[in-house]
Design a protein around this motif. Structure first.
Motif, mmCIF file in Angstrom:
data_model
loop_
_atom_site.group_PDB
_atom_site.id
_atom_site.type_symbol
_atom_site.label_atom_id
_atom_site.label_comp_id
_atom_site.label_asym_id
_atom_site.label_seq_id
_atom_site.Cartn_x
_atom_site.Cartn_y
_atom_site.Cartn_z
ATOM 1 N N ARG A 182 0.853 -1.193 0.000
ATOM 2 C CA ARG A 182 0.000 0.000 0.000
ATOM 3 C C ARG A 182 0.883 1.235 0.000
ATOM 4 N N GLY A 183 0.327 2.316 -0.531
ATOM 5 C CA GLY A 183 1.095 3.548 -0.671
ATOM 6 C C GLY A 183 1.659 4.010 0.656
ATOM 7 N N ARG A 184 2.933 4.330 0.688
ATOM 8 C CA ARG A 184 3.585 4.723 1.933
ATOM 9 C C ARG A 184 3.602 6.234 2.159
ATOM 10 N N GLY A 185 2.975 6.987 1.258
ATOM 11 C CA GLY A 185 3.008 8.446 1.390
ATOM 12 C C GLY A 185 2.035 8.972 2.428
ATOM 13 N N GLY A 186 1.047 8.172 2.786
ATOM 14 C CA GLY A 186 0.099 8.627 3.796
ATOM 15 C C GLY A 186 -1.284 8.036 3.639
ATOM 16 N N ARG A 225 -3.677 -1.633 -7.245
ATOM 17 C CA ARG A 225 -4.965 -1.180 -7.784
ATOM 18 C C ARG A 225 -4.792 0.110 -8.582
ATOM 19 N N LYS A 226 -3.959 0.994 -8.066
ATOM 20 C CA LYS A 226 -3.684 2.244 -8.780
ATOM 21 C C LYS A 226 -3.012 1.944 -10.125
ATOM 22 N N TRP A 227 -2.042 1.063 -10.109
ATOM 23 C CA TRP A 227 -1.314 0.719 -11.337
ATOM 24 C C TRP A 227 -2.267 0.105 -12.364
ATOM 25 N N CYS A 267 6.850 10.447 -9.046
ATOM 26 C CA CYS A 267 7.279 10.015 -7.712
ATOM 27 C C CYS A 267 7.216 11.209 -6.763
ATOM 28 N N ASN A 268 6.506 10.992 -5.666
ATOM 29 C CA ASN A 268 6.287 12.059 -4.701
ATOM 30 C C ASN A 268 7.399 12.064 -3.650
ATOM 31 N N ALA A 269 8.325 13.000 -3.812
ATOM 32 C CA ALA A 269 9.422 13.146 -2.851
ATOM 33 C C ALA A 269 9.313 14.505 -2.173
ATOM 34 N N ASP A 270 8.064 14.865 -1.840
ATOM 35 C CA ASP A 270 7.875 16.164 -1.193
ATOM 36 C C ASP A 270 8.048 16.061 0.325
ATOM 37 N N GLU A 271 7.926 14.852 0.844
ATOM 38 C CA GLU A 271 8.165 14.561 2.268
ATOM 39 C C GLU A 271 8.064 15.762 3.209
ATOM 40 N N GLY A 272 6.843 16.265 3.355
ATOM 41 C CA GLY A 272 6.680 17.483 4.142
ATOM 42 C C GLY A 272 6.421 17.277 5.617
ATOM 43 N N ASP A 273 5.994 16.071 6.016
ATOM 44 C CA ASP A 273 5.615 15.872 7.414
ATOM 45 C C ASP A 273 6.802 16.017 8.341
ATOM 46 N N CYS A 314 1.919 20.905 -1.604
ATOM 47 C CA CYS A 314 2.321 20.248 -2.854
ATOM 48 C C CYS A 314 2.689 18.781 -2.664
ATOM 49 N N GLY A 315 2.661 18.278 -1.427
ATOM 50 C CA GLY A 315 2.789 16.843 -1.201
ATOM 51 C C GLY A 315 1.485 16.121 -1.494
ATOM 52 N N GLU A 316 0.377 16.838 -1.406
ATOM 53 C CA GLU A 316 -0.918 16.252 -1.789
ATOM 54 C C GLU A 316 -0.844 16.015 -3.287
ATOM 55 N N GLU A 317 -1.271 14.840 -3.728
ATOM 56 C CA GLU A 317 -0.905 14.433 -5.080
ATOM 57 C C GLU A 317 -1.429 15.344 -6.195
ATOM 58 N N THR A 318 -2.650 15.839 -6.063
ATOM 59 C CA THR A 318 -3.152 16.671 -7.171
ATOM 60 C C THR A 318 -2.503 18.058 -7.153
ATOM 61 N N VAL A 369 0.875 8.154 -9.289
ATOM 62 C CA VAL A 369 1.587 8.941 -8.284
ATOM 63 C C VAL A 369 1.914 8.010 -7.131
ATOM 64 N N ASN A 370 3.182 7.845 -6.859
ATOM 65 C CA ASN A 370 3.604 7.030 -5.723
ATOM 66 C C ASN A 370 4.705 7.713 -4.929
ATOM 67 N N ASN A 371 4.659 7.459 -3.661
ATOM 68 C CA ASN A 371 5.673 7.963 -2.748
ATOM 69 C C ASN A 371 7.033 7.276 -2.995
ATOM 70 N N VAL A 372 8.092 7.903 -2.537
ATOM 71 C CA VAL A 372 9.453 7.369 -2.683
ATOM 72 C C VAL A 372 9.577 5.959 -2.094
ATOM 73 N N VAL A 373 9.037 5.778 -0.886
ATOM 74 C CA VAL A 373 9.165 4.467 -0.227
ATOM 75 C C VAL A 373 8.378 3.412 -1.000
ATOM 76 N N THR A 374 7.218 3.792 -1.507
ATOM 77 C CA THR A 374 6.431 2.860 -2.318
ATOM 78 C C THR A 374 7.260 2.426 -3.527
ATOM 79 N N CYS A 375 7.826 3.390 -4.229
ATOM 80 C CA CYS A 375 8.632 3.080 -5.414
ATOM 81 C C CYS A 375 9.798 2.173 -5.046
HETATM 82 C C1 LIG Z 1 -1.847 17.673 2.858
HETATM 83 C C2 LIG Z 1 -1.244 16.440 2.287
HETATM 84 C C3 LIG Z 1 0.138 16.336 2.186
HETATM 85 C C4 LIG Z 1 0.725 15.187 1.638
HETATM 86 N N1 LIG Z 1 2.078 15.139 1.567
HETATM 87 C C5 LIG Z 1 2.653 14.038 1.009
HETATM 88 C C6 LIG Z 1 4.067 13.972 0.863
HETATM 89 O O1 LIG Z 1 4.797 14.883 1.257
HETATM 90 N N2 LIG Z 1 4.606 12.867 0.292
HETATM 91 C C7 LIG Z 1 3.820 11.830 -0.160
HETATM 92 O O2 LIG Z 1 4.339 10.868 -0.688
HETATM 93 N N3 LIG Z 1 2.482 11.878 -0.023
HETATM 94 C C8 LIG Z 1 1.888 12.945 0.534
HETATM 95 N N4 LIG Z 1 0.523 12.997 0.628
HETATM 96 C C9 LIG Z 1 -0.271 11.848 0.088
HETATM 97 C C10 LIG Z 1 -0.464 12.025 -1.418
HETATM 98 O O3 LIG Z 1 -1.625 12.794 -1.650
HETATM 99 C C11 LIG Z 1 -0.656 10.679 -2.121
HETATM 100 O O4 LIG Z 1 -1.590 9.919 -1.446
HETATM 101 C C12 LIG Z 1 0.606 9.866 -2.263
HETATM 102 O O5 LIG Z 1 1.657 10.623 -2.792
HETATM 103 C C13 LIG Z 1 0.372 8.688 -3.180
HETATM 104 O O6 LIG Z 1 1.490 7.828 -3.199
HETATM 105 P P1 LIG Z 1 1.454 6.456 -2.408
HETATM 106 O O7 LIG Z 1 0.165 5.772 -2.793
HETATM 107 O O8 LIG Z 1 2.635 5.720 -2.879
HETATM 108 O O9 LIG Z 1 1.480 6.774 -0.973
HETATM 109 C C14 LIG Z 1 -0.099 14.121 1.199
HETATM 110 C C15 LIG Z 1 -1.475 14.227 1.320
HETATM 111 C C16 LIG Z 1 -2.042 15.352 1.871
HETATM 112 C C17 LIG Z 1 -3.531 15.422 1.982
#
Ligand SMILES: Cc1cc2nc3c(=O)[nH]c(=O)nc-3n(C[C@H](O)[C@H](O)[C@H](O)COP(=O)(O)O)c2cc1C
Ligand code: SF4
Ligand code: FES
Lengths: 512, 152
Positions: free
Chosen positions: A151-155, A162-164, A179-185, A270-274, A306-312
């Motif tokens: 499962r997606g590790r981004g959150g 299923r996404k793929w 690839c989502n490498a915004d890691e803001g948390d 900008c970590g939120e995927e859209t 769209v996948n997080n770094v750890v997912t990839c």
């Molecule tokens: C406010 C907000 C911030 C987010 N920040 C990140 C982020 O920094 N990195 C990330 O991978 N996903 C973040 N997400 C989750 C992404 O929207 C998305 O679910 C994810 O990138 C999908 O990849 P995954 O399925 O591999 O987790 C955030 C979601 C929200 C609502």
């Protein structure tokens, strides 16, 4: 004969002086006429020991840490090049209990190899997954990922397979892997550790995703706050290209995949995927209304994974060893392993990758060893700024997506931040609203305006003026945020606020 | 200055969705995105000036005024707060005599708040330029200011 000494070039290790340590070792070796080769790795993720220096001895790598430049002459005197005992010695690295007890699947190579060395990467198990994927039809690659339970590790923890599959099923002239490498948390650094310590795994995972869904272009959206990760990625991408892992003939298969790094610009949303997709397109990071899902209409309006770094980075080993190998780790609907990150006021902070199912208490007490300050643990923040605050009494919950969600503490990206008894939870609740106000993309009124109201309400509560009324309004505001927000920033800001109130009500009483 | 702006535009205008890449390039070259850049970018990328300005103002990282010689980005997020990042922030303000978002009168330092540098097990953390520092005490902060920011 030369002795190899490993000194991390990980941002965290560098922040504690690893560069000066490397120089000191080179200088000292030269002065003593000793033949030493300094190699640079990522971090093993044992941050209380950084800079963690390892000497390659005939019996394996031996660890010393924390090694500041000032300690270097003493280490030479003690014979550390032969792995001799020293006050800072920890014996064979892989037998340090904190590390030996982990199950490093995704982070198996961090700190072990030189990050951009394709040959070492391959010798340590890299590329086996990609080779396997090149021999499979796309639907079979997707099936392996689905069956692994990843499962997606981004959150959001959405099933990756299923996404793929959705993206694979779309007919489109072009598809993308983002690839989502915004890691803001706050409290999270697993993405950074991977990007700096094993970037080829992230790249390999993206290429496999491309093969699986029929995408030939990837983007990696990297936060600007990670300059060292950018350098590591640039080197790794160049090496990957030279070795034929990227380009128009991947490992001689005739298949192609290109990858470009794009930088964020300090916006948490900008970590939120859209929002990330908007940003990749060069616009304000305003969250998009769903549907359509990014998998259907994503980057530039085309189907996008769209996948997080750890997912990839988890994908290559799944392909290499098979879905059931990965699935056999974990519990319930949380399969495989998760790189958890221990930070804040903790004695032994760093990266703990374990199968799902261990408890928060094991993490914080056994791995963490309590607070760095030596004072009692009073509160733990789980899952970043949109996660929850828990008191020590509630730490027996297992790390499992469903169990933690049921306890009101979504796991998010796996950051665990420890606070001692000097923390003021009303101040932290105020911070949650202030952060939401600061980072709101502005699209929804409750998030844009309500968050500032929340700050004001907490100021009143903390000042003790009209506390009852303010608390009622606060509850109503949280309801509105939860119901009327387009995305998790507004929708989940009630998590930290309400959990702080629930578990630490004494902090919300007026102080005299 | 206009040369740097035009060069950035020329380098990236053919990429898909180039605006952020162009802005990054300009800020890397000049330290900020000067007002003169807005009409030039707008014309080259066929956007309105309002759109370009809207993007610059959306992102905390982009700035519209020249910064000091060194930018200090101090982490204000939770994990750094857990190890008394707030006292460090107050110390930084006092020592520099400015608030967050400001530049010292001598033009040497700009102080900015950031939210997490991914160094949450080694806080409090800050970036000086692109150099990360961890476990920064007030004393260490002073050393870093005086000693041109080299690592220990
Ligand atoms: C406010 C907000 C911030 C987010 N920040 C990140 C982020 O920094 N990195 C990330 O991978 N996903 C973040 N997400 C989750 C992404 O929207 C998305 O679910 C994810 O990138 C999908 O990849 P995954 O399925 O591999 O987790 C955030 C979601 C929200 C609502
Ligand atoms: S909840 Fe906040 S950040 Fe999310 S879309 Fe609405 S305004 Fe934007
Ligand atoms: S919270 Fe400060 S570096 Fe992560």
């Amino acid at each position: 004969m030369t002795t190899t000494v490993w000194v991390p070039r990980d941002a965290g290790a560098l922040s504690l002086g690893a560069e000066a340590t490397a120089w000191a070792i080179a200088r000292e070796a030269a002065a003593r006429g000793l033949d030493v080769t300094i190699r640079r790795n990522g971090s093993r993720g044992l941050y209380w020991l950084e800079p963690l220096v390892e000497v390659a001895t005939p019996a394996g790598r031996v660890a010393y840490g924390p090694v500041t430049a000032a300690e270097v002459p003493g280490l030479f005197d003690a014979g550390f090049l032969d792995g001799c005992a020293h006050r800072l010695g920890h014996g064979p690295t892989e037998r340090i209990p904190w590390l030996a007890s982990q199950q490093r699947l995704c982070c198996a190579r961090i700190g072990v190899i030189a990050p951009a060395d394709v040959r070492e990467y391959e010798a340590q198990g890299g590329l086996a997954g990609l080779r396997r994927a090149l021999g499979l039809p796309p639907a079979e690659i997707v099936r392996a990922v689905s069956e692994s339970g990843l499962r997606g590790r981004g959150g959001a923890a959405f099933p990756a397979g299923r996404k793929w599959r959705t993206v694979l099923e779309q007919e489109a002239p072009q598809k993308y892997i983002a690839c989502n490498a915004d890691e803001g948390d706050s409290g999270t650094f697993a993405d950074r550790l991977l990007l700096e310590g094993d970037p080829l795994a992230v790249i390999e995972g993206m290429v496999i995703a491309g093969l699986a869904v029929g995408a030939t272009q990837g983007y990696l959206y990297l936060r600007i706050e990670y300059p060292q990760a950018r350098r590591a990625l640039d080197e790794a991408i160049a090496a990957a290209r030279a070795a034929g892992l990227l380009g128009d003939d991947i490992l001689g298969s005739g298949r192609s995949f290109e990858l470009e790094v794009r930088l964020g610009a300090g916006a948490y949303i900008c970590g939120e995927e859209t929002s990330m997709l908007e940003s990749l397109e060069g616009r304000r990071g305003e969250v998009r209304v769903r549907p359509p899902l990014p998998a259907v209409r994503g980057l530039f309006g085309l189907p996008t994974v769209v996948n997080n770094v750890v997912t990839c980075a988890s994908v290559p080993a799944i392909l290499a060893h098979g879905a059931s190998w990965y699935r056999d780790y974990g519990c319930g609907e949380s399969r495989g392993t998760l790189p958890l990150q221990l930070g804040g006021n903790v004695r032994r902070g760093g990266l703990v990758e374990r199968a799902f199912g261990l408890t928060l208490r094991e993490l914080i007490e056994d791995y963490g060893g309590g607070t760095a300050s030596g004072r009692p643990v009073r509160a733990v923040q789980i899952g970043g700024p949109l996660g929850a605050w828990l008191p020590p009494a509630l730490l027996d919950t297992p790390v499992d997506y469903e169990a933690l969600a049921a306890a009101g503490a979504p796991l998010g990206h796996g950051g665990i931040v420890v606070f001692d008894d000097t923390v003021d939870l009303a101040a932290m609740a105020r911070f949650a609203f202030a952060f939401c106000a600061h980072e709101s993309c502005g699209k929804c009124t409750p998030c844009r305006i309500g968050s500032t109201r929340g700050v004001e309400l907490l100021d009143r509560i903390r000042a003790g003026t009209d506390t009852e009324v303010a608390l009622e309004r606060l509850a109503a505001l949280c309801d509105t945020l939860r119901q009327a927000s387009l995305c998790g920033l507004g929708g989940m800001t009630p998590n930290p606020v309400e959990s702080a109130l629930r578990h630490f009500p004494e902090d919300f009483r007026a102080r005299s | 200055m206009n040369e740097a702006i035009d060069a950035a535009i020329a380098r990236h205008r053919d990429r898909p969705g180039p605006l952020l890449v162009v802005l990054h390039d300009i800020q890397a070259a000049l330290g900020y995105v000067p007002p003169e850049a807005v009409p030039r970018i707008a014309a080259a990328l066929r956007l309105s000036r309002a759109e370009v300005h809207g993007v610059i103002s959306f992102y905390h990282y982009f700035r519209e005024r020249p910064p000091g010689a060194r930018t200090i980005r101090l982490c204000r997020a939770e994990a750094c707060q857990a190890v008394h990042g707030d006292s460090l922030a107050r110390h930084a303000e006092q020592r520099l005599g400015i608030g967050f978002g400001e530049t010292t009168a001598d033009g040497r330092h700009t102080l900015e708040a950031v939210y997490c540098l991914g160094n949450c097990a080694c806080g409090p953390s800050l970036l000086i330029g692109e150099e990360l520092h961890g476990r920064v005490t007030p004393e260490r902060f002073d050393e870093l200011l005086d000693g041109a920011g080299s690592a220990p």
